[in-house]
Design an enzyme around this catalytic site. Sequence first.
Site, short mmCIF file in Angstrom:
data_model
loop_
_atom_site.label_atom_id
_atom_site.label_comp_id
_atom_site.label_asym_id
_atom_site.label_seq_id
_atom_site.Cartn_x
_atom_site.Cartn_y
_atom_site.Cartn_z
N CYS A 17 0.84 -1.20 0.00
CA CYS A 17 0.00 0.00 0.00
C CYS A 17 0.88 1.25 0.00
CB CYS A 17 -0.91 0.00 1.22
SG CYS A 17 -1.99 1.45 1.30
N CYS A 40 -1.20 6.53 6.75
CA CYS A 40 -2.33 5.82 7.34
C CYS A 40 -1.91 5.05 8.60
CB CYS A 40 -2.93 4.88 6.31
SG CYS A 40 -4.23 3.81 6.96
N CYS A 72 -2.02 0.13 9.25
CA CYS A 72 -1.08 -0.99 9.12
C CYS A 72 0.23 -0.68 9.83
CB CYS A 72 -0.80 -1.30 7.64
SG CYS A 72 -2.18 -2.06 6.78
N TYR A 111 -20.24 -11.55 27.50
CA TYR A 111 -19.94 -10.65 26.37
C TYR A 111 -20.25 -11.41 25.08
CZ TYR A 111 -17.05 -8.81 30.20
OH TYR A 111 -16.59 -8.37 31.43
N GLU A 114 -24.80 -9.80 27.49
CA GLU A 114 -24.19 -8.78 26.62
C GLU A 114 -24.87 -7.43 26.92
OE1 GLU A 114 -22.48 -6.44 24.18
OE2 GLU A 114 -21.83 -8.52 23.98
N ASP A 139 -15.41 -13.34 26.33
CA ASP A 139 -14.96 -12.67 25.11
C ASP A 139 -15.12 -11.16 25.30
OD1 ASP A 139 -14.15 -12.03 22.58
OD2 ASP A 139 -15.92 -12.81 21.56
N CYS A 176 -8.50 -10.06 22.41
CA CYS A 176 -7.91 -9.31 21.30
C CYS A 176 -6.79 -8.40 21.77
CB CYS A 176 -8.98 -8.50 20.57
SG CYS A 176 -9.81 -7.28 21.60
#
Length: 395
Positions: free
Chosen positions: A81, A89, A92, A264, A285, A325, A352
Amino acid sequence: MAEDALVTAAPGTVVGPVDVGAVAHGGHCVGRLEGRVVFVRHALPGETVRVRLTDTSHDRFWRGDAVEVLRADPARITPRCPVAGPGMCGGCDFQHADPSTQRELKASVVREQLSHLAGLDLDVVVEELPGGMFGWRTRMAYVAHSGRSAMRVHRSNDLIDVPSEGCPLAVPAQPDPHALAAALPDTDEHALRVVTDWSGTSTVMIDGVVTQGPQDLVEHAVERDWRVDADGFWQVHPHAADTLVGAVMEGLAPQAGERGFDLYCGVGLFAGALSAAGVQMWGVEVDRRAIELAGENVPEARFTAGRVDRLLRRMPRSTDLVVLDPPRTGAGKDVVDAVADRNPRAIAYVACDPAALGRDLGRLRRQGYELSSLRAFDLFPNTHHVECVAICVPA
């Protein structure tokens, strides 16, 4: 650079040479300049670079971008890119590294965070998903301005236009963001969001309002369909849902007749897979719309809308299985303690953020649980983000 100049250096100043050390959590490597830590983006461990400073507001460390590579690592490649690089940007972080090195960097971060925060010494391998390094992102957020679509520069409100051919991370089925932006008044900035489901159907939202496509999309995972609000949560990689469910099911080894919590739970992905295995599931949730859809997606399970930490006080005092989660900030002390107090035979933690995972695993260890397995997945190629599934059992 002289010490007095170093002390007064302003953002935009180019300094160096800087010897780059280990990768750190957050998409940068740790460099040192005359005793000061500099968090350097767009570099690789072992390189020597010149750095344009982007933040000198902290006494203990600065931030910057590698703008000249004096000694390159063999794993360095040219980003595909044209706007993936210093001052451009912010999407990434790792496109300048070859794919295997990207996964090694992520593994190193997971390993370091779990060692530092949970006291775990692990050999971590980040697993590759099908589909390659590009064309995987099903949910894209842009800023529309002056008839163009743009992204934010890292840690900045500045904008950089998306390349004319579009973002290479986006799934090919998505509509052209520049064409969408060109149709908007160019006097103001607008939040432009494009979401594409597994069939290729796309929904476009302008400033949070659906302007094209359906409000609810249909995703497909674990051999069933899932209704998802276009503005709600679903994994952005097309293979993520099946991958994560597979890791959770393998780790928990559910038995028919057991009881479980899906905390969650979103639109009920893990609750659905466990219900299909004969587990009596209760999902929680905070997003009420997600809970409505979860009830439609998995009618055999029970779902309740509300904050997990509060609802756990009213839920049964024992359970066999728990899936956690949580959002990027993690589950936290109150939820972890409440889960451990129910003495489940196994807990699956889907994370995450390696730092949040480390903190919560450390807490679980203090509550009498040990890590039995950990798998890490490259759900976000060319970025520093990584997803983990940790399985914990009573010590």
